[in-house]
Design a protein around this motif. Sequence first.
Motif, PDB file in Angstrom:
ATOM      1  N   VAL A 354       0.824  -1.222   0.000  1.00  0.00           N
ATOM      2  CA  VAL A 354       0.000   0.000   0.000  1.00  0.00           C
ATOM      3  C   VAL A 354       0.855   1.268   0.000  1.00  0.00           C
ATOM      4  CG1 VAL A 354      -1.665   1.341   1.337  1.00  0.00           C
ATOM      5  CG2 VAL A 354      -2.048  -1.110   0.945  1.00  0.00           C
ATOM      6  N   PRO A 355       1.896   1.379   0.834  1.00  0.00           N
ATOM      7  CA  PRO A 355       2.746   2.580   0.732  1.00  0.00           C
ATOM      8  C   PRO A 355       3.381   2.740  -0.647  1.00  0.00           C
ATOM      9  CG  PRO A 355       3.146   1.459   2.799  1.00  0.00           C
ATOM     10  CD  PRO A 355       2.263   0.550   1.997  1.00  0.00           C
ATOM     11  N   TYR A 356       3.749   1.615  -1.272  1.00  0.00           N
ATOM     12  CA  TYR A 356       4.280   1.710  -2.640  1.00  0.00           C
ATOM     13  C   TYR A 356       3.219   2.257  -3.581  1.00  0.00           C
ATOM     14  CZ  TYR A 356       5.192   0.389  -7.420  1.00  0.00           C
ATOM     15  OH  TYR A 356       5.298   0.417  -8.785  1.00  0.00           O
ATOM     16  N   TYR A 357       1.993   1.737  -3.496  1.00  0.00           N
ATOM     17  CA  TYR A 357       0.918   2.227  -4.363  1.00  0.00           C
ATOM     18  C   TYR A 357       0.670   3.726  -4.139  1.00  0.00           C
ATOM     19  CZ  TYR A 357      -0.647  -2.365  -6.128  1.00  0.00           C
ATOM     20  OH  TYR A 357      -0.750  -3.578  -6.779  1.00  0.00           O
ATOM     21  N   LYS A 358       0.708   4.155  -2.893  1.00  0.00           N
ATOM     22  CA  LYS A 358       0.479   5.573  -2.607  1.00  0.00           C
ATOM     23  C   LYS A 358       1.592   6.447  -3.194  1.00  0.00           C
ATOM     24  CE  LYS A 358      -2.332   4.996   1.564  1.00  0.00           C
ATOM     25  NZ  LYS A 358      -2.478   5.303   3.004  1.00  0.00           N
ATOM     26  N   GLN A 359       2.818   5.991  -3.060  1.00  0.00           N
ATOM     27  CA  GLN A 359       3.927   6.751  -3.642  1.00  0.00           C
ATOM     28  C   GLN A 359       3.857   6.755  -5.164  1.00  0.00           C
ATOM     29  OE1 GLN A 359       7.946   6.131  -1.601  1.00  0.00           O
ATOM     30  NE2 GLN A 359       6.744   4.477  -0.689  1.00  0.00           N
ATOM     31  N   GLY A 360       3.493   5.611  -5.737  1.00  0.00           N
ATOM     32  CA  GLY A 360       3.333   5.544  -7.184  1.00  0.00           C
ATOM     33  C   GLY A 360       2.247   6.472  -7.683  1.00  0.00           C
ATOM     34  N   TYR A 361       1.134   6.534  -6.929  1.00  0.00           N
ATOM     35  CA  TYR A 361       0.040   7.453  -7.292  1.00  0.00           C
ATOM     36  C   TYR A 361       0.550   8.894  -7.326  1.00  0.00           C
ATOM     37  CZ  TYR A 361      -4.215  10.229  -6.827  1.00  0.00           C
ATOM     38  OH  TYR A 361      -5.202  11.169  -7.010  1.00  0.00           O
ATOM     39  N   VAL A 373      -4.598   5.804 -12.410  1.00  0.00           N
ATOM     40  CA  VAL A 373      -3.582   5.054 -11.677  1.00  0.00           C
ATOM     41  C   VAL A 373      -4.220   3.727 -11.265  1.00  0.00           C
ATOM     42  CG1 VAL A 373      -2.041   4.987  -9.693  1.00  0.00           C
ATOM     43  CG2 VAL A 373      -2.504   7.164 -10.863  1.00  0.00           C
ATOM     44  N   ILE A 374      -3.662   2.649 -11.783  1.00  0.00           N
ATOM     45  CA  ILE A 374      -4.268   1.333 -11.608  1.00  0.00           C
ATOM     46  C   ILE A 374      -3.431   0.518 -10.634  1.00  0.00           C
ATOM     47  CG2 ILE A 374      -5.039  -0.759 -12.807  1.00  0.00           C
ATOM     48  CD1 ILE A 374      -5.151   1.002 -15.371  1.00  0.00           C
ATOM     49  N   VAL A 375      -4.104  -0.063  -9.649  1.00  0.00           N
ATOM     50  CA  VAL A 375      -3.439  -0.898  -8.647  1.00  0.00           C
ATOM     51  C   VAL A 375      -4.029  -2.292  -8.746  1.00  0.00           C
ATOM     52  CG1 VAL A 375      -2.895   1.022  -7.132  1.00  0.00           C
ATOM     53  CG2 VAL A 375      -5.058  -0.186  -6.831  1.00  0.00           C
ATOM     54  N   CYS A 376      -3.160  -3.284  -8.766  1.00  0.00           N
ATOM     55  CA  CYS A 376      -3.597  -4.660  -9.005  1.00  0.00           C
ATOM     56  C   CYS A 376      -3.815  -5.390  -7.680  1.00  0.00           C
ATOM     57  CB  CYS A 376      -2.552  -5.400  -9.837  1.00  0.00           C
ATOM     58  SG  CYS A 376      -3.106  -7.007 -10.452  1.00  0.00           S
ATOM     59  N   GLN A 377      -4.891  -6.142  -7.638  1.00  0.00           N
ATOM     60  CA  GLN A 377      -5.147  -7.018  -6.499  1.00  0.00           C
ATOM     61  C   GLN A 377      -4.013  -8.030  -6.355  1.00  0.00           C
ATOM     62  OE1 GLN A 377      -8.362  -9.703  -7.177  1.00  0.00           O
ATOM     63  NE2 GLN A 377      -8.446 -10.452  -5.073  1.00  0.00           N
ATOM     64  N   ARG A 378      -3.671  -8.373  -5.129  1.00  0.00           N
ATOM     65  CA  ARG A 378      -2.678  -9.417  -4.910  1.00  0.00           C
ATOM     66  C   ARG A 378      -3.235 -10.765  -5.361  1.00  0.00           C
ATOM     67  NH1 ARG A 378      -0.810  -9.383   1.139  1.00  0.00           N
ATOM     68  NH2 ARG A 378      -3.065  -9.321   1.480  1.00  0.00           N
ATOM     69  N   ASP A 383      -8.309 -10.474  -0.585  1.00  0.00           N
ATOM     70  CA  ASP A 383      -9.631  -9.924  -0.868  1.00  0.00           C
ATOM     71  C   ASP A 383      -9.459  -8.550  -1.506  1.00  0.00           C
ATOM     72  OD1 ASP A 383     -12.190  -8.825  -0.865  1.00  0.00           O
ATOM     73  OD2 ASP A 383     -12.708  -9.694   1.079  1.00  0.00           O
ATOM     74  N   PRO A 384     -10.070  -8.309  -2.674  1.00  0.00           N
ATOM     75  CA  PRO A 384      -9.882  -6.998  -3.323  1.00  0.00           C
ATOM     76  C   PRO A 384     -10.367  -5.835  -2.482  1.00  0.00           C
ATOM     77  CG  PRO A 384     -11.648  -8.260  -4.378  1.00  0.00           C
ATOM     78  CD  PRO A 384     -10.940  -9.197  -3.464  1.00  0.00           C
ATOM     79  N   ILE A 385     -11.246  -6.088  -1.518  1.00  0.00           N
ATOM     80  CA  ILE A 385     -11.745  -4.989  -0.702  1.00  0.00           C
ATOM     81  C   ILE A 385     -10.611  -4.355   0.101  1.00  0.00           C
ATOM     82  CG2 ILE A 385     -12.317  -6.283   1.374  1.00  0.00           C
ATOM     83  CD1 ILE A 385     -14.497  -3.582  -0.333  1.00  0.00           C
ATOM     84  N   GLU A 386      -9.510  -5.098   0.291  1.00  0.00           N
ATOM     85  CA  GLU A 386      -8.382  -4.557   1.050  1.00  0.00           C
ATOM     86  C   GLU A 386      -7.820  -3.294   0.399  1.00  0.00           C
ATOM     87  OE1 GLU A 386      -5.847  -7.981   1.070  1.00  0.00           O
ATOM     88  OE2 GLU A 386      -4.826  -7.452  -0.795  1.00  0.00           O
ATOM     89  N   LEU A 387      -7.901  -3.220  -0.932  1.00  0.00           N
ATOM     90  CA  LEU A 387      -7.394  -2.032  -1.620  1.00  0.00           C
ATOM     91  C   LEU A 387      -8.394  -0.882  -1.585  1.00  0.00           C
ATOM     92  CD1 LEU A 387      -5.577  -3.662  -4.672  1.00  0.00           C
ATOM     93  CD2 LEU A 387      -4.598  -2.865  -2.521  1.00  0.00           C
ATOM     94  N   TYR A 388      -9.665  -1.197  -1.383  1.00  0.00           N
ATOM     95  CA  TYR A 388     -10.661  -0.132  -1.243  1.00  0.00           C
ATOM     96  C   TYR A 388     -10.531   0.571   0.103  1.00  0.00           C
ATOM     97  CZ  TYR A 388     -13.054  -1.364  -5.527  1.00  0.00           C
ATOM     98  OH  TYR A 388     -13.347  -1.573  -6.847  1.00  0.00           O
ATOM     99  N   LYS A 389     -10.001  -0.134   1.074  1.00  0.00           N
ATOM    100  CA  LYS A 389      -9.828   0.444   2.408  1.00  0.00           C
ATOM    101  C   LYS A 389      -8.514   1.216   2.528  1.00  0.00           C
ATOM    102  CE  LYS A 389     -12.334  -3.419   4.555  1.00  0.00           C
ATOM    103  NZ  LYS A 389     -12.221  -4.573   5.491  1.00  0.00           N
ATOM    104  N   ALA A 390      -7.699   1.173   1.493  1.00  0.00           N
ATOM    105  CA  ALA A 390      -6.329   1.681   1.606  1.00  0.00           C
ATOM    106  C   ALA A 390      -6.205   3.183   1.369  1.00  0.00           C
ATOM    107  CB  ALA A 390      -5.425   0.929   0.634  1.00  0.00           C
ATOM    108  N   ASP A 391      -7.205   3.816   0.752  1.00  0.00           N
ATOM    109  CA  ASP A 391      -7.156   5.255   0.476  1.00  0.00           C
ATOM    110  C   ASP A 391      -5.876   5.633  -0.271  1.00  0.00           C
ATOM    111  OD1 ASP A 391      -7.987   7.888   0.427  1.00  0.00           O
ATOM    112  OD2 ASP A 391      -7.115   8.356   2.386  1.00  0.00           O
ATOM    113  N   ILE A 392      -5.722   5.023  -1.455  1.00  0.00           N
ATOM    114  CA  ILE A 392      -4.484   5.172  -2.218  1.00  0.00           C
ATOM    115  C   ILE A 392      -4.364   6.547  -2.864  1.00  0.00           C
ATOM    116  CG2 ILE A 392      -3.300   4.306  -4.291  1.00  0.00           C
ATOM    117  CD1 ILE A 392      -4.426   1.500  -3.371  1.00  0.00           C
ATOM    118  N   GLY A 393      -5.473   7.076  -3.342  1.00  0.00           N
ATOM    119  CA  GLY A 393      -5.450   8.386  -3.983  1.00  0.00           C
ATOM    120  C   GLY A 393      -6.850   8.928  -4.115  1.00  0.00           C
ATOM    121  N   SER A 394      -6.959  10.189  -4.463  1.00  0.00           N
ATOM    122  CA  SER A 394      -8.262  10.853  -4.455  1.00  0.00           C
ATOM    123  C   SER A 394      -8.952  10.899  -5.808  1.00  0.00           C
ATOM    124  CB  SER A 394      -8.087  12.286  -3.940  1.00  0.00           C
ATOM    125  OG  SER A 394      -7.193  13.012  -4.788  1.00  0.00           O
TER     126      SER A 394
END
Length: 533
Positions: A354-361, A373-378, A383-394
């Motif tokens: 998640v910190p990598y995704y945020k920095q990439g964003y 900015v596209i982030v791939c599920q592990r 569970d893909p919902i884990e990335l919805y809870k991550a607040d990667i970008g606005s």
Amino acid sequence: MELVFSKWVFAFSLFCCLIFSVAFSVEGLDEDSKVRGVNLGGWLVLEGWIKPSLFEGIPNADMLDGTQVSFKSVKLQKYVCAENGGGMDISVNRDSASSWEIFTLWRVTESEFQFRTTQGQFLMCYGNGCTVSATAKSASSMETFQIERNNNGRVHIKTKGGAYLQASIDNQLTADYQGNPGWDDNAATFEMSIVANNLQGDYQLANGYGYSKAKEVLETHRKSFINAADFEFLHRNGINTVRIPVGWWIAYDPNPPAPFVGGTLAALDNAFSWAQAYKIKCIIDLHAAPGSQNGMEHSASRDGTIGWTTSESISQTLHVINFLASRYANHPALLGIELLNEPSASSVSLDILVPYYKQGYEIVRKHSPSAYVIVCQRIGNADPIELYKADIGSHNVVVDLHYYNLFDPYFVTLSPIDNIQFIYKSREPQVQALSAADGPLVFIGEWVNEWNVTNGTQSEYQDFGKAQLEVYNAASFGWTYWTLKNDREHWDFEWNIRNNYLPFSNSQKNNFNSLIWLLLALVWFHFHQCRIS
């Protein structure tokens, strides 16, 4: 009057539908609401199972980087073993080969190799007469051995100093065999078995051929596998987007680190030019990251291990994202950048990802306010919902899900109707729930019209494809098929379209425009009625 009123009610309903569609439209797509695309797999990132094969001309092609082997002494009839998986001397004392008896090859030349244990250490020998141990944490000349093979699976193993290894009577592996061994049952002769030879990616090809020959093979492949005619075909068949896998070494073109071969950057530039000419958008997908994010061939792993999670590899990956974003941010064909393909759930924790995704964003946003900015599920147990809870970008964040009715024991025995019902009962609720969620858009970045069913009929494949298209069309960002070209027919998008196995026609692709024209027709009809009355 009542008839006119009812037509206006209907028109208003259609107008509301149009407004709803616009709310879920993808910015930058001409005359289309969502992504309908294909992946250009096997082009700029290699996967050996996608033909035409590029590996068949490699000498000792069954001994590429990452190949797993075992050695059995023909004299003692015992297997060579790294006790405890490494960190100790090597023994020749096992009746069967399971784990500690398996060694992974690092290829130096077509006849020279380094041997890695299950715990990651390398076999080493300090000189003639030494006892071989598995204690080296890195590999150099002392960890390099030459293999001599005959046609019957027998080998000799030789140190860089010229001494042959032998299985001693006290079950040790020593470099002190006297003279040149023949192929009879002597102490310096071993039976080598190929336990696994699953990796055929960019690392294996480049290191297998050597730079000059690999450059020749890859230049031909990059020019012929995908070209402008393919983009014309995609445009003609209603495809509006291509997802293009690239490897991290593209940022160092034209002279990437060994063993990788330059040329992918020029090919990607060509793809953007062809895409612009045919009004197709591009998603750049970082498919292979430094150190490998999943240990698979399509991440250019050398030996199946996952080394991406180090701070050095992540920093290098962010450099690659910055390079790609700065180069293509203002190109009219760019739709988005995918920060990482298929990180492994078992090896890549959310605390790292998640910190990598945020920095990439933030890096992409530095160069473009609107590129997706596209982030791939592990992949694995995630569970893909884990990335919805991550607040990667606005803004313009997309979560990529990969849907295959394959690669899991659950699908092995499913019938055609079972596979189709799985799409409706399992995939559809997830797509609907995530598309309605307050967060990133949903993208089915990989899917295929293939299953574990044997002898499926064309009609059954059509029904399976129809079900997937119906469900994946509901994804708020859209979908891309894996992949455009493949010798496995049902994986090949072109083959599916030309042979009518995938019911994907232009009539499906312009619902938005059709609604507009229908609404205009109703408005015209209303005024025409008014004039008559």
